[in-house]
Motif scaffolding. Structure first.
Motif, mmCIF file in Angstrom:
data_model
loop_
_atom_site.group_PDB
_atom_site.id
_atom_site.type_symbol
_atom_site.label_atom_id
_atom_site.label_comp_id
_atom_site.label_asym_id
_atom_site.label_seq_id
_atom_site.Cartn_x
_atom_site.Cartn_y
_atom_site.Cartn_z
ATOM 1 N N ARG A 21 7.022 62.392 73.218
ATOM 2 C CA ARG A 21 5.457 61.969 72.881
ATOM 3 C C ARG A 21 4.621 63.043 72.781
ATOM 4 N NH1 ARG A 21 7.445 58.146 76.961
ATOM 5 N NH2 ARG A 21 5.964 59.127 78.310
ATOM 6 N N ALA A 45 10.150 56.823 65.746
ATOM 7 C CA ALA A 45 9.520 55.361 65.458
ATOM 8 C C ALA A 45 10.519 54.087 65.445
ATOM 9 C CB ALA A 45 8.862 55.636 64.003
ATOM 10 N N GLU A 46 11.875 54.812 65.316
ATOM 11 C CA GLU A 46 12.902 53.864 65.307
ATOM 12 C C GLU A 46 13.616 53.588 66.798
ATOM 13 O OE1 GLU A 46 15.287 55.396 62.312
ATOM 14 O OE2 GLU A 46 14.370 54.277 60.714
ATOM 15 N N SER A 47 13.002 54.244 67.634
ATOM 16 C CA SER A 47 13.417 54.456 69.182
ATOM 17 C C SER A 47 13.185 52.781 69.693
ATOM 18 C CB SER A 47 12.544 55.289 69.821
ATOM 19 O OG SER A 47 12.742 55.248 71.327
ATOM 20 N N SER A 48 13.912 52.623 70.552
ATOM 21 C CA SER A 48 13.987 51.330 71.395
ATOM 22 C C SER A 48 12.799 51.528 72.559
ATOM 23 C CB SER A 48 15.392 51.103 72.226
ATOM 24 O OG SER A 48 15.689 52.310 73.244
ATOM 25 N N ARG A 50 9.262 51.404 73.347
ATOM 26 C CA ARG A 50 8.015 51.015 72.656
ATOM 27 C C ARG A 50 6.839 52.314 72.714
ATOM 28 N NH1 ARG A 50 6.389 47.599 68.906
ATOM 29 N NH2 ARG A 50 4.248 46.649 69.363
ATOM 30 N N GLN A 53 7.517 54.900 70.007
ATOM 31 C CA GLN A 53 7.548 54.130 68.787
ATOM 32 C C GLN A 53 6.069 54.456 68.379
ATOM 33 O OE1 GLN A 53 8.499 50.311 68.829
ATOM 34 N NE2 GLN A 53 10.656 50.502 68.448
ATOM 35 N N GLU A 54 5.104 53.834 69.341
ATOM 36 C CA GLU A 54 3.614 53.955 69.067
ATOM 37 C C GLU A 54 3.065 55.254 68.674
ATOM 38 O OE1 GLU A 54 2.290 51.789 72.449
ATOM 39 O OE2 GLU A 54 2.787 49.847 71.557
ATOM 40 N N LEU A 57 4.484 56.741 65.232
ATOM 41 C CA LEU A 57 3.728 56.016 64.285
ATOM 42 C C LEU A 57 2.103 56.474 64.155
ATOM 43 C CD1 LEU A 57 5.255 52.354 64.431
ATOM 44 C CD2 LEU A 57 5.538 54.251 62.672
ATOM 45 N N LEU A 75 10.903 51.294 57.633
ATOM 46 C CA LEU A 75 10.322 50.508 58.987
ATOM 47 C C LEU A 75 9.944 49.250 58.603
ATOM 48 C CD1 LEU A 75 8.710 53.692 60.688
ATOM 49 C CD2 LEU A 75 10.871 52.570 61.026
#
Length: 79
Positions: A21, A45-48, A50, A53-54, A57, A75
């Motif tokens: 991150r 971005a395809e991670s489980s 959240r 992902q945020e 993105l 996506l």
């Protein structure tokens, strides 16, 4: 790829979600457009997770390069 970009790229692939991150935030702020870095952000971005992902993105969106659009299409399609 310069030394800073290489280190950020390594951090984007870390086992630590905190490191991933942090690196994604810096990549987005600096607008790094290295293709391997962009691909690493797509993987994030395809991670489980959240939060991962945020941040990924946000970084991709912050780069504001036409080259990043191709990373969003899968996506959006759910592939």
């Amino acid at each position: 790829m310069n030394a800073v970009t290489r280190k950020l790229f390594e951090m984007l692939q870390s086992d630590s979600s905190d490191r991933r991150r942090a690196a994604a935030i810096v990549v987005g702020e600096l607008g790094i457009r290295e293709p391997r870095v962009l691909k690493a952000l797509v993987v994030m971005a395809e991670s489980s997770e959240r939060t991962v992902q945020e941040v990924a993105l946000d970084a991709l969106a912050g780069i504001r390069s036409p080259a990043t659009i191709r990373f969003f299409i899968p996506l959006l399609e759910g592939d």
